[in-house]
Design an enzyme around this catalytic site. Structure first.
Site, PDB file in Angstrom:
ATOM      1  N   ASP A  92      28.790  17.902 -29.208  1.00  0.00           N
ATOM      2  CA  ASP A  92      27.370  17.241 -28.617  1.00  0.00           C
ATOM      3  C   ASP A  92      26.906  16.750 -29.656  1.00  0.00           C
ATOM      4  O   ASP A  92      26.109  15.682 -29.498  1.00  0.00           O
ATOM      5  CB  ASP A  92      26.645  18.514 -28.142  1.00  0.00           C
ATOM      6  N   LYS A 124       7.194   7.961 -26.255  1.00  0.00           N
ATOM      7  CA  LYS A 124       7.743   6.888 -26.930  1.00  0.00           C
ATOM      8  C   LYS A 124       7.471   6.915 -28.475  1.00  0.00           C
ATOM      9  O   LYS A 124       7.778   6.080 -29.245  1.00  0.00           O
ATOM     10  CB  LYS A 124       7.066   5.612 -26.484  1.00  0.00           C
TER      11      LYS A 124
END
Ligand SMILES: Cc1cc2nc3c(=O)[nH]c(=O)nc-3n(C[C@H](O)[C@H](O)[C@H](O)COP(=O)(O)OP(=O)(O)OC[C@H]3O[C@@H](n4cnc5c(N)ncnc54)[C@H](O)[C@@H]3O)c2cc1C
Length: 393
Positions: free
Chosen positions: A91, A176
């Site tokens: 992962d 963001k």
């Protein structure tokens, strides 16, 4: 490209043997030691397990998403700790495979594929893990470098990891404002703590990583500044199915142990499985496990064919179902063993201790419910009528 069927089947058969002969007999000792078994790690590397998932041009066997998940389920039947250490490596390479520059892919992936480098993913902080957009660890741009300050907690393989994909705050915008940056062990200012002594998964070392004015080149950034939340979310869809696979492996092992015990143990003149209360219990658990396995297979199929919001929704449902069921099955397995179930001389108490973490890491059960509920609110149920392709099988 992915592994051909023959290679995949051969590899799974080899992993089944490796689990039965090498991993399972060591499971209690791994749990007791609280350490990563380096010799087994080396053997897993020799089997080529870490090369799965890494593209061929970077020394791997191809970007195969599903085979490592299947391997994790098999390994987890032997030792959940070892399975987690393995699958976290797969992962943790995903962000570099998805968004790393060519130079970064060449620097890290061949060594990950050979099992010579252990990657880690560092999202969670002492102030919380559920709210990824609340990350505080800061990366401040200074010329061609970032300077990182902060602290990460509960990072799988941190005490033994060679590099860390660190999710940092680069601006105030909640989503963001996150950026993923790779930091090598040995970089000045980076320290890792000892493994936290957990109740379960004790052979998978989990610990903190501290960043004290850690300076790394901007070239270590994955994707663009502000891509961190997106990269983290995509990585988590894959790792949630991985967690679910490990949970299925542990639940299956627990039920197998419980069945074997129930056939042997005699009370009131007959094996306890012949008492209806107990027979109905194992029947229900086996049925629920069959349903969870079918959902897992559906989700794994979606992940490989169409990584959309629907896939994320299925990944969340699968992680929720499999981790909660694993807790239930392992707890009932302890019940079936009676007092022996609480004893370290039998394996089921370890399986129950291991199971608890699946409801917590890669997003808690509550967070999965929140993710599923949000999608239900926006788009309704993620399925229509039953799949007509079953008629073709
Ligand atoms: C074995 C193990 C391995 C791990 N490996 C890693 C790793 O490699 N990298 C990494 O970054 N992290 C890792 N983690 C951390 C893990 O991802 C976090 O523990 C998890 O996301 C939960 O965060 P928290 O522990 O801070 O709990 P918190 O976020 O503080 O949550 C506390 C409780 O509040 C509940 N809660 C929070 N928000 C809501 C909500 N909106 N609605 C309802 N309930 C809510 C939670 O479900 C939980 O029950 C690991 C943890 C464990 C146990």
């Amino acid at each position: 490209m992915s592994l051909d069927r023959g290679t995949r089947a051969g590899m799974l058969a080899a992993v089944e043997r490796f689990t039965a002969e090498r991993v399972a007999p060591r499971a209690a000792a791994i749990d007791e030691s609280g350490e990563l078994p380096r010799d087994l790690w080396k053997e897993a590397a020799e089997l080529g397990l870490f090369a799965l998932g890494v593209p061929e041009e970077y020394g791997g066997l191809g970007r195969d998403i599903v085979t490592p998940l299947l391997i994790s389920e098999l390994l987890a039947r032997g030792s959940a700790s070892f399975s987690l250490s393995f699958n976290n490596t797969t992962d943790a390479a995903v962000p570099i495979i998805m968004e790393g520059s060519e130079a970064m892919k060449r620097r890290y992936l061949p060594k990950v594929a050979k099992g010579e480098m252990i990657p880690c993913i560092a999202i969670t902080e002492p102030t919380g893990g559920s709210d990824m957009a609340g990350i505080r660890t800061a990366a401040v741009r200074e010329g061609d470098d970032y300077v990182i300050n902060g602290r990460k907690m509960w990072i799988t393989n941190a005490p033994v990891g060679d590099f860390f994909t660190v999710f940092c705050r680069t601006s105030a915008d909640r989503h963001k404002g996150l950026t993923a940056i790779v930091v090598d062990r040995g970089t000045k200012g980076l320290t890792t703590g000892k493994a936290e002594p957990l109740i379960g998964l004790r052979g998978s070392p989990t610990g903190e990583v501290v960043f004290d004015n850690v300076r790394v080149p901007v070239a270590n950034r994955l994707g663009e500044e502000g891509d961190g939340f997106r990269i983290g979310a995509l990585t988590l869809d894959e790792s949630r199915l991985h967690c679910a696979a490990v949970a299925l492996g542990v639940a299956t092992a627990a039920l197998e142990h419980a069945l074997a015990y129930a056939k042997e143990r005699v009370q009131f003149g007959k094996p306890i499985i012949e008492h209806q209360g107990l027979m109905f219990l194992v029947s229900e658990l086996a049925t629920e496990l069959a349903a969870a396995r079918a959902l897992w297979e559906k989700s794994a199929g979606l992940l490989t064919s169409d990584h959309s919001r629907r896939t994320s929704n299925y990944a969340a449902m699968t992680k929720l179902l499999c981790s909660d069921l694993c807790m239930k099955v392992t707890t009932e397995a302890v019940q079936i063993f009676g007092a022996n179930g609480l004893s370290r001389s039998y394996p089921v108490e370890r399986l129950m201790r291991d199971a608890k973490a699946f409801q917590i890491y890669d997003g808690t059960s509550q967070i999965q419910k929140w993710l599923i509920g949000r999608q239900l609110q926006k788009s309704g149920l993620p399925y229509g009528p039953l799949d007509p392709s079953v008629a073709e099988a």
